[in-house]
Design an enzyme around this catalytic site. Structure first.
Site, short mmCIF file in Angstrom:
data_model
loop_
_atom_site.label_atom_id
_atom_site.label_comp_id
_atom_site.label_asym_id
_atom_site.label_seq_id
_atom_site.Cartn_x
_atom_site.Cartn_y
_atom_site.Cartn_z
N ILE A 163 -13.78 30.25 -36.37
CA ILE A 163 -13.86 28.83 -36.00
C ILE A 163 -15.33 28.39 -35.91
O ILE A 163 -15.71 27.31 -36.37
CB ILE A 163 -13.13 28.57 -34.66
CG1 ILE A 163 -11.64 28.91 -34.80
CG2 ILE A 163 -13.31 27.11 -34.22
CD1 ILE A 163 -10.85 28.87 -33.50
N ASP A 195 -25.04 35.26 -32.34
CA ASP A 195 -23.80 36.03 -32.57
C ASP A 195 -24.16 37.51 -32.64
O ASP A 195 -25.17 37.88 -33.24
CB ASP A 195 -23.14 35.58 -33.89
CG ASP A 195 -21.66 35.95 -33.97
OD1 ASP A 195 -21.35 37.16 -33.87
OD2 ASP A 195 -20.83 35.05 -34.14
N ASP A 241 -26.46 39.83 -28.35
CA ASP A 241 -25.22 39.95 -27.57
C ASP A 241 -25.39 39.14 -26.29
O ASP A 241 -26.39 39.32 -25.58
CB ASP A 241 -25.00 41.44 -27.25
CG ASP A 241 -23.62 41.70 -26.67
OD1 ASP A 241 -23.14 40.86 -25.87
OD2 ASP A 241 -23.03 42.73 -27.01
N TYR A 279 -6.11 37.72 -21.49
CA TYR A 279 -6.93 36.77 -22.27
C TYR A 279 -6.83 35.36 -21.67
O TYR A 279 -7.85 34.71 -21.41
CB TYR A 279 -6.46 36.78 -23.72
CG TYR A 279 -7.03 35.68 -24.57
CD1 TYR A 279 -8.34 35.73 -25.04
CD2 TYR A 279 -6.26 34.57 -24.92
CE1 TYR A 279 -8.86 34.72 -25.84
CE2 TYR A 279 -6.76 33.56 -25.73
CZ TYR A 279 -8.06 33.64 -26.17
OH TYR A 279 -8.56 32.62 -26.95
N LYS A 325 -9.80 32.93 -19.86
CA LYS A 325 -10.18 31.59 -20.33
C LYS A 325 -10.03 30.54 -19.22
O LYS A 325 -10.84 29.62 -19.11
CB LYS A 325 -9.36 31.21 -21.56
CG LYS A 325 -9.77 31.97 -22.82
CD LYS A 325 -11.12 31.46 -23.34
CE LYS A 325 -11.50 32.10 -24.65
NZ LYS A 325 -12.68 31.51 -25.28
N ILE A 363 -0.64 35.30 -39.77
CA ILE A 363 -0.68 35.18 -41.24
C ILE A 363 -1.55 36.31 -41.82
O ILE A 363 -1.17 36.98 -42.78
CB ILE A 363 -1.24 33.79 -41.64
CG1 ILE A 363 -0.36 32.70 -41.03
CG2 ILE A 363 -1.31 33.64 -43.15
CD1 ILE A 363 -0.91 31.31 -41.18
N ILE A 391 8.10 42.65 -38.36
CA ILE A 391 7.86 41.43 -37.59
C ILE A 391 7.98 41.77 -36.11
O ILE A 391 9.01 42.31 -35.67
CB ILE A 391 8.86 40.33 -37.97
CG1 ILE A 391 8.62 39.95 -39.44
CG2 ILE A 391 8.75 39.13 -37.05
CD1 ILE A 391 9.38 38.77 -39.93
P1 NAD Z 1 -13.85 35.19 -33.95
O1 NAD Z 1 -13.68 36.58 -33.46
O2 NAD Z 1 -13.82 34.95 -35.42
O3 NAD Z 1 -15.18 34.54 -33.36
C1 NAD Z 1 -15.83 35.00 -32.20
C2 NAD Z 1 -17.30 35.17 -32.55
O4 NAD Z 1 -18.02 35.48 -31.35
C3 NAD Z 1 -17.55 36.30 -33.54
O5 NAD Z 1 -18.46 35.87 -34.53
C4 NAD Z 1 -18.16 37.40 -32.67
O6 NAD Z 1 -19.02 38.24 -33.42
C5 NAD Z 1 -18.88 36.59 -31.62
N1 NAD Z 1 -19.06 37.28 -30.33
C6 NAD Z 1 -18.08 37.87 -29.59
N2 NAD Z 1 -18.61 38.39 -28.46
C7 NAD Z 1 -19.93 38.12 -28.48
C8 NAD Z 1 -21.02 38.41 -27.60
N3 NAD Z 1 -20.84 39.10 -26.46
N4 NAD Z 1 -22.25 37.98 -27.94
C9 NAD Z 1 -22.46 37.29 -29.10
N5 NAD Z 1 -21.48 37.00 -29.96
C10 NAD Z 1 -20.24 37.41 -29.66
O7 NAD Z 1 -12.70 34.33 -33.23
P2 NAD Z 1 -12.19 32.83 -33.45
O8 NAD Z 1 -10.75 32.91 -33.76
O9 NAD Z 1 -13.11 32.10 -34.36
O10 NAD Z 1 -12.31 32.25 -31.98
C11 NAD Z 1 -13.38 31.41 -31.60
C12 NAD Z 1 -13.13 30.86 -30.20
O11 NAD Z 1 -11.93 30.07 -30.19
C13 NAD Z 1 -12.93 31.93 -29.14
O12 NAD Z 1 -13.52 31.48 -27.94
C14 NAD Z 1 -11.42 32.00 -28.98
O13 NAD Z 1 -11.05 32.48 -27.72
C15 NAD Z 1 -11.05 30.54 -29.18
N6 NAD Z 1 -9.67 30.35 -29.62
C16 NAD Z 1 -9.28 30.76 -30.86
C17 NAD Z 1 -7.97 30.53 -31.28
C18 NAD Z 1 -7.49 30.94 -32.63
O14 NAD Z 1 -6.31 30.70 -32.95
N7 NAD Z 1 -8.30 31.52 -33.51
C19 NAD Z 1 -7.06 29.89 -30.41
C20 NAD Z 1 -7.49 29.52 -29.15
C21 NAD Z 1 -8.79 29.72 -28.78
#
Ligand code: NAD
Length: 315
Positions: free
Chosen positions: A12, A31, A56, A144, A148, A184, A200
């Protein structure tokens, strides 16, 4: 506008970075690449459109990057609901501790705006569907979701104490190009290993809202541009849901595999912490003029096509 995007190399986050670059914002991405991939933002790094810093959030050295930033998009987290049952202390650190560290760095740097990516899982097994933001019984059923909700509470406290602006977005399932987890992605990878049978998790009747990442980023930026409050909280999703068996049908069809046997593990949910039914009310966002524009069904098909293309041949 100078923005810092934590987690900007992830699924995202990288789509958000695309949109911020497109509109001309100055962007710094922090990141640690734990689940992110530099290829997601490689073009912007090569063109000099963004600054990328591999750090980090649980370490030191990144906090000074907040100086001069107008807004922090705090996207980084461990997003794996299923895995969160296996290591609660780790996910607490990745989600809650990292978020409090971001808030502290903002306070010290004088940054006063934060956008945070929360989740439908903060509602737990809501009795009201579609679930509105003001739903009274916030009882997450996964580690999780709990982390949040804790992050949301900390953001509310900081924003109101220090007179900041904050935006908290509770996402449905977000899907599309560059995603690296989720149903998916899981189905495509399982079918690549065995094109005859698909496992599934659960009974396949779990029904949830699935929203394309482009619609999600569009909604985030729309809400941020149209509201200014200490704590503005919005659901983001589609107005319909789709069940897991129907997702399997779309994925197998798009992969050209009409004769796959579906094998269900059984039970009303896929794993501990899985919410069998999720549909969020998006009336609050719609009252500002935003429209979801697409359905879960169409979003799933579009995401399946994109991921099949992205992850290899389609057979
Ligand atoms: P993702 O794993 O692709 O993205 C997370 C990013 O954060 C990664 O690039 C990772 O390397 C980085 N990261 C993680 N821990 C870190 C740290 N300690 N320091 C620096 N970087 C760090 O996941 P996503 O699906 O893109 O999710 C993005 C956000 O959206 C998250 O907060 C997630 O909880 C939230 N979210 C996602 C969904 C979904 O369906 N994908 C739904 C609800 C909420």
């Amino acid at each position: 506008m100078n923005a810092v995007v934590t987690g900007g190399a992830g699924f995202i986050g990288s789509h958000l970075v695309d949109a911020l670059v497109e509109r001309g914002d100055g962007v710094t991405v922090i990141d640690n690449l734990s689940t992110g991939d530099l290829r997601n933002i490689g073009g912007h790094i090569d063109s000099g459109a963004i600054r990328f810093v591999r750090e980090d959030l649980l370490g030191e050295g990144w906090q000074d990057l907040f100086r001069g930033a107008d807004r922090i998009y705090h996207i980084a987290a461990d997003p794996d609901v299923r895995a969160s049952a296996g290591n609660p202390a780790r996910i607490y650190a990745q989600n809650v501790t990292a978020t409090v560290r971001v808030l502290e760095a903002m306070r010290k740097a004088g940054t006063r705006e934060i956008v945070f990516t929360s989740t439908s899982t903060v509602y737990g097994e809501a009795e009201t569907i579609p679930t509105p933001e003001k739903y009274p019984g916030m009882e997450p059923i996964s580690i999780y979701g709990s982390t949040k909700l804790a992050c949301e509470a900390m953001i509310s406290g900081y924003a109101r104490t220090y007179d900041w602006r904050s935006w908290v977005f509770r996402f449905a399932n977000i899907i599309g190009e560059r995603s690296n987890h989720g149903v998916i992605w899981d189905f495509i990878h399982k079918l690549r290993r065995d094109p005859r049978e698909l496992e599934i998790l659960g009974d396949g009747k779990q029904a949830k809202s699935y929203c394309s990442v482009s619609a999600c980023v569009d909604a985030v930026l729309f809400a941020v541009s149209n509201t200014s409050e200490p704590f503005a909280c919005f659901n983001i999703g589609t107005e319909d849901w789709i069940d897991v068996t129907s997702i399997a049908a779309i994925v197998t069809e798009e992969m050209g595999l009409p004769d796959v046997t579906l094998r269900y593990t059984g039970g009303d949910r896929g794993w501990i912490g899985d919410v069998p039914r999720m549909l969020l009310s998006v009336e609050k966002l719609k009252s500002l003029g935003w429209r979801p524009g697409t359905t879960s069904q169409a979003s799933v098909r579009e995401a399946a096509r994109a991921l099949i293309r992205e992850t290899g041949d389609s057979s």
